[in-house]
Design a protein around this motif. Structure first.
Motif: not given
Length: 224
Positions: A35, A44, A196-197, A202
């Protein structure tokens, strides 16, 4: 790390083949390394318990070029500061919302109170997000209450249902079909379209479930 081709525009990196804390830490480290590269052309990145799936733009990379780039930049010995904050989630473990509590009680020869205690006394790692937007796979459940998926999946599992399947536990972020054992319900909202996700939870977070009464659950906006 073992790299495998999945398709013309995707690959997967394996770090092991079991649900294990060390393997999970390596997945997390590799995920954050990838990331932080902010690579153009990566479509992705999906981490799981033991692997990371990556899809990419075939006009930017081929398998060998991306594999070489990732091998050079993933450092599993790096001390990364992971977002391991503990998120406490209130759960009502009533039988009217915990459809499988009595079944588990009989199968495991445990009282419902013991099941609730064993489930809520652990702190769970967020291993992966998938199946549904904001559906977080949490582990590991105490072996005393680890149960396989139900033999016949339900056509409808209510939003907010807290469930167990094998050594995993999770919250259904929306109403959907499902085959996990339902033990309670929460008014907590894991889905957030502004993120964002799409998930409040997370990879790297930890989750602690907190038993609450029916009255508290209803006061928080819970629906029986």
């Amino acid at each position: 790390m073992i790299f495998k081709i999945v398709s013309v525009d995707s690959l997967i990196i394996y770090f092991g083949n079991s649900i294990d804390e060390k393997i999970s830490q390596n997945v997390k480290k590799a995920y954050f390394c990838i990331k932080n590269l902010t690579l153009e052309g990566i479509i992705e990145i999906i981490p799981s318990y033991t692997s990371i799936f990556i899809s990419y733009d075939i006009f930017k990379y081929d398998y060998e070029s991306l594999k070489s780039l990732l091998e050079k930049n993933i450092n599993l010995d790096l001390d990364l500061i992971l977002d391991e904050k503990i998120i406490t989630i209130d759960v009502y473990y009533g039988k009217e919302v915990g459809f499988d509590l009595e079944k588990i009680s009989l199968e495991k020869n445990l009282s419902i109170e013991n099941i609730i205690s064993l489930h809520s006394n652990k702190i769970y790692d967020v291993y992966a997000i998938g199946f549904l937007p904001a559906f977080a796979y949490l582990g590991k459940v105490d072996e005393k209450i680890a149960v396989p998926r139900v033999s016949t999946p339900r056509k409808i599992v209510p939003k907010g249902s807290v469930a167990i399947a094998d050594f995993q536990t999770a919250i259904y972020p929306q109403q959907s079909p499902g085959g996990w054992n339902i033990i309670g319900k929460t008014a907590f909202e894991p889905f957030d379209k502004k993120l964002e996700n799409l998930s409040v939870l997370n990879i790297g977070n930890k989750v602690k479930f907190n038993p609450i009464s029916k009255e508290q659950f209803l006061k928080q906006g819970g629906i029986l």
